[in-house]
Scaffold this active site. Structure first.
Site, PDB file in Angstrom:
ATOM      1  N   CYS A 223       0.840  -1.204   0.000  1.00  0.00           N
ATOM      2  CA  CYS A 223       0.000   0.000   0.000  1.00  0.00           C
ATOM      3  C   CYS A 223       0.876   1.255   0.000  1.00  0.00           C
ATOM      4  O   CYS A 223       1.612   1.477  -0.955  1.00  0.00           O
ATOM      5  CB  CYS A 223      -1.012  -0.026   1.146  1.00  0.00           C
ATOM      6  SG  CYS A 223      -2.341   1.185   0.944  1.00  0.00           S
TER       7      CYS A 223
ATOM      8  N   HIS B 237      -3.906  -4.859  -0.298  1.00  0.00           N
ATOM      9  CA  HIS B 237      -3.426  -5.387   0.982  1.00  0.00           C
ATOM     10  C   HIS B 237      -3.417  -6.917   0.967  1.00  0.00           C
ATOM     11  O   HIS B 237      -4.440  -7.537   1.265  1.00  0.00           O
ATOM     12  CB  HIS B 237      -4.323  -4.890   2.119  1.00  0.00           C
ATOM     13  CG  HIS B 237      -4.146  -3.435   2.399  1.00  0.00           C
ATOM     14  ND1 HIS B 237      -3.199  -2.960   3.269  1.00  0.00           N
ATOM     15  CD2 HIS B 237      -4.754  -2.346   1.881  1.00  0.00           C
ATOM     16  CE1 HIS B 237      -3.236  -1.642   3.298  1.00  0.00           C
ATOM     17  NE2 HIS B 237      -4.170  -1.240   2.458  1.00  0.00           N
TER      18      HIS B 237
ATOM     19  N   GLU C 127      -2.214  -8.771   3.111  1.00  0.00           N
ATOM     20  CA  GLU C 127      -2.469  -9.238   4.492  1.00  0.00           C
ATOM     21  C   GLU C 127      -3.951  -9.253   4.829  1.00  0.00           C
ATOM     22  O   GLU C 127      -4.347  -9.759   5.879  1.00  0.00           O
ATOM     23  CB  GLU C 127      -1.671  -8.377   5.488  1.00  0.00           C
ATOM     24  CG  GLU C 127      -2.234  -6.985   5.802  1.00  0.00           C
ATOM     25  CD  GLU C 127      -1.905  -5.918   4.756  1.00  0.00           C
ATOM     26  OE1 GLU C 127      -1.506  -6.266   3.622  1.00  0.00           O
ATOM     27  OE2 GLU C 127      -2.074  -4.725   5.066  1.00  0.00           O
TER      28      GLU C 127
END
Lengths: 254, 214
Positions: free
Chosen positions: B89, B193, B195
């Protein structure tokens, strides 16, 4: 293209989920972390925890739930309920929340929105608006829909955007709990006014109720609690209904 | 055992990234020691480097530069020693030359181009928030095995516009084409993202953990 998010919402009180939950293979339906995992494996696009804890002790419990959920669920997590300040927001973000929903505190003092956006970034700030039709406009109510504020919901949504909110979670107090579908006129009024994403909430009673919030109401995401918890609608059914109606969702294979 | 550092400079998604990297390491049985650190010396000595980041370009750039010796440690490890680098990001945006969010802020300048506000056509909402499909532009090891029509989670109002289109590894469609990932040599960056992108994201992170740039 961007897909419509389907967001199950869990009400958490003193560390336990309230509202009935009817999941197969779930040992403890009151455990928010176990439920979060179940929704994760069913392909929820995002998860929302609403903390309705009354006690101070319960707050710490909520942070622990957020932490344990974030350890196991690799999807966006929004947490709301009782957030009063930017420091509350930071605490939740540090525990593993991705977004924090602010409701009463933002209505009482909109500067809190700016403070939260400065601390956590706009992408972390969701302003939750609970609105009820009053005459020819929608008025914001707080305290679970009991307390009228005299504030116009559309004007407040604009202010929230200007102050740096990254998203609006819009709940129709007229529709909430009725299972008669989302409040399309309210959604339209807000989504045509702001340019930030709007999450529709309140009124979903079936899988078929979801798509109109997007196709007619202009919402970017749909949030529902009871239809998922009671097992009335599975996430797979919700995804299929949305796709069939022309509101594409993320491909997900269980 | 290889070492990976996740740079701690006060970014909000640091711990999410840490948890996901640990899960990815377990998933691919990678022998990797994951350390969260704000120590420039540790960063310079690590085998792999991950730079997270959320929020504001200028704030993140200032935060990173406020860490004693960090920018030169990164230059040394990533540009001179060519260690595998992943930016997530705003951590990805920071490797561009310039950020244009509220004024002009210099980035690390590793990928030629600017980070500019997205202006999606068709009245689409900004931020671009939610799950969107990836269109792969490079046959890159970090993007391997993501499955058919991979979808990942985005939340951003700014995106990188690389000067050299060859640096774009993946794009996404949102009222026009948006840079979703960049890659060149030992550099990899994702606007989305990983994650927060469930199994697709974990697979990408696992790929990064075992990636040996040519």
């Amino acid at each position: 293209m961007l897909k419509t998010r389907i967001i199950p919402c869990l009400d958490v009180k003193d560390g336990r989920t309230v509202k009935g939950v009817n999941f197969v293979d779930l040992r403890d339906a009151g455990d928010p972390v176990a439920l979060a995992k179940a929704y994760d494996s069913q392909g929820a696009d995002e998860l929302c925890f609403l903390d309705i804890t009354a006690s101070h002790e319960g707050r710490g419990t909520m942070l622990d739930i957020v932490r344990r959920t974030a350890e196991q669920c690799f999807m966006p997590l929004t947490v709301g309920g009782g957030v009063r300040s930017a420091s509350d927001l930071v605490q939740l973000l540090r525990s593993g929340a991705d977004k924090v929903a602010i409701n009463s505190a933002a209505v009482a003092n909109p500067a809190v929105i700016s403070e939260c956006a400065a601390k956590g970034g706009s992408q972390a700030v969701v302003v939750a608006i609970d609105a009820r039709k009053t005459g020819d406009h929608w008025e914001i109510f707080t305290h679970g829909g009991r307390k009228p504020t005299g504030i116009d919901a559309v004007e407040f949504a604009m202010e929230a955007e200007q102050r740096g909110a990254g998203e609006i979670l819009l709940t129709s107090m007229d529709k909430d709990g009725t299972k008669s579908g989302f409040d399309i006129p309210l959604l339209k009024a807000i989504t045509k006014t702001v340019s930030i994403p709007v999450v529709a909430s309140g009124g979903a009673g079936s899988a078929a109720d979801l798509a109109p919030a997007v196709l007619e109401g202009g919402a970017n995401a749909v949030l529902a609690a009871s239809i998922f918890h009671f097992g009335e609608v599975t996430l797979a059914e919700a995804r299929a209904a949305m796709t069939d109606a022309g509101a594409p969702v993320r491909p997900f294979e269980t | 055992m290889t070492s990976l550092v996740l740079i701690d400079y006060g970014s909000g998604n640091l711990h999410s990234a840490e948890r996901a990297l640990r899960a990815a390491a377990e998933m691919c049985a990678a022998a990797v020691d994951i350390e969260v650190t704000g120590d420039a010396d540790r960063v310079q000595k690590a085998d792999r480097i991950v730079l997270p980041g959320v929020g504001h370009f200028a704030d993140c750039a200032a935060g990173l530069r406020a860490v004693e010796g960090m920018e030169s440690a990164l230059q040394e490890a990533v540009i001179h020693s060519r260690k595998p680098f992943l930016g997530i990001c705003v951590g990805m945006q920071l490797i561009a030359e310039w950020g244009l969010e509220d004024g002009k802020t210099p980035g690390l300048g590793w990928i030629a181009g600017d980070v500019d506000r997205i202006k999606p056509g068709g009245g689409l909402a900004v931020p671009h928030m939610g799950w969107n499909g990836l269109s792969l532009k490079q046959d890159h090891p970090v993007l391997a095995g993501l499955g058919d029509d991979p979808h990942v989670y985005f939340t951003h109002s700014y995106a990188m516009v690389p000067t050299n289109p060859a640096d774009i590894a993946a794009t996404t469609e949102y009222g026009g084409e948006i840079t979703a990932a960049v890659a060149r040599d030992n550099l990899f960056g994702t606007q989305f993202h990983p994650e927060k992108s469930q199994r697709v994201g974990l697979r990408l992170l696992a790929n990064f953990l075992t990636w040996e740039p040519a």
